[in-house]
Design a protein around this motif. Sequence first.
Motif, PDB file in Angstrom:
ATOM      1  N   LEU A  27       0.803  -1.222   0.000  1.00  0.00           N
ATOM      2  CA  LEU A  27       0.000   0.000   0.000  1.00  0.00           C
ATOM      3  C   LEU A  27       0.835   1.271   0.000  1.00  0.00           C
ATOM      4  CD1 LEU A  27      -2.824  -0.896   2.559  1.00  0.00           C
ATOM      5  CD2 LEU A  27      -2.971  -0.907   0.072  1.00  0.00           C
ATOM      6  N   GLU A 127     -10.361   7.088   9.018  1.00  0.00           N
ATOM      7  CA  GLU A 127     -10.984   6.080   8.157  1.00  0.00           C
ATOM      8  C   GLU A 127     -12.422   6.463   7.812  1.00  0.00           C
ATOM      9  OE1 GLU A 127     -10.578   2.485  10.356  1.00  0.00           O
ATOM     10  OE2 GLU A 127      -8.525   2.097   9.663  1.00  0.00           O
ATOM     11  N   THR A 131      -9.969   9.109   4.538  1.00  0.00           N
ATOM     12  CA  THR A 131      -8.519   9.157   4.422  1.00  0.00           C
ATOM     13  C   THR A 131      -7.933   7.811   4.826  1.00  0.00           C
ATOM     14  OG1 THR A 131      -8.517  11.517   4.946  1.00  0.00           O
ATOM     15  CG2 THR A 131      -6.425  10.334   5.171  1.00  0.00           C
ATOM     16  N   ASN A 132      -7.018   7.308   4.036  1.00  0.00           N
ATOM     17  CA  ASN A 132      -6.351   6.054   4.377  1.00  0.00           C
ATOM     18  C   ASN A 132      -5.274   6.334   5.416  1.00  0.00           C
ATOM     19  OD1 ASN A 132      -4.716   3.727   4.464  1.00  0.00           O
ATOM     20  ND2 ASN A 132      -5.322   3.155   2.393  1.00  0.00           N
ATOM     21  N   ARG A 135      -1.608   4.960   4.639  1.00  0.00           N
ATOM     22  CA  ARG A 135      -0.816   5.747   3.689  1.00  0.00           C
ATOM     23  C   ARG A 135      -0.343   7.057   4.310  1.00  0.00           C
ATOM     24  NH1 ARG A 135      -1.444   3.787  -1.560  1.00  0.00           N
ATOM     25  NH2 ARG A 135      -3.311   2.525  -1.934  1.00  0.00           N
TER      26      ARG A 135
END
Length: 256
Positions: A27, A127, A131-132, A135
Amino acid sequence: MTITNTIKNFLSETGNIARFTGRYLSLGISPPYEIKEFLTQCYIIGYRSLGLLSLTGFIIGLVLTMQLRPSLVSYGVESQLPAMVGIAIIREIGPVIAALIFAGKISSSIGAEIGSMKVTEQIDAMEVSGTNPFRYLVATRVLATTLMLPILIILADSISLLGAWIGVNINSTTSLTLFFTQVFNSLGFSDIVPAFIKTFFFGFAVGIVGAYKGYTAAKGTRGVGNAANSAVVLSSVMIFLIDLLAVQITGMLGFN
């Protein structure tokens, strides 16, 4: 039972870190990229660590020179002092000690920062907002430590050699040009390149361990403290293991 549980916990922790690293590789290096956060972390991790590593490097060079000189004088090879100090600093002492200092400052910081976000449910909020967090929090910090530590070690080694020159001039007089000429004449490809390459792995280990400990921190303030503490310990151990592995590999390749 205690030894069995210890081995079981060790293997479980190793597997969890390996799985966390695999998640980062799948990722963290694929788009979209968090460029702004990455640059911010480069500033925080790199620039703000510069003073501490510079001071550490200067002291290493000065003390190492002062410690080696009496032994070399007793054998009548004092003229080899710049060469011996240069090889020792560039190949082993500079990268390892700088990486350990870096781990103590950065790995604990990353573990505490991400751990506090975990226990206050900020990661869950990221989350929910789309937004991840992996990352944004993990990938940017691990990449920043991987890229910044080699640069910091180059600067620390340079300052360490300057400290060594000052140490030489405490008991004798040697020009800066002559000192660095002797140092660089004694260094070769097998001294510089392997030592530089392993610093990337040191930086990666510091970042991934700090992020893992923070991302898996237990609830409560004690969990944050444990995450920061264990991040320093584990990243320091991994630095020694990576260094041992690097020495073995360079030896098999004929670089030692």
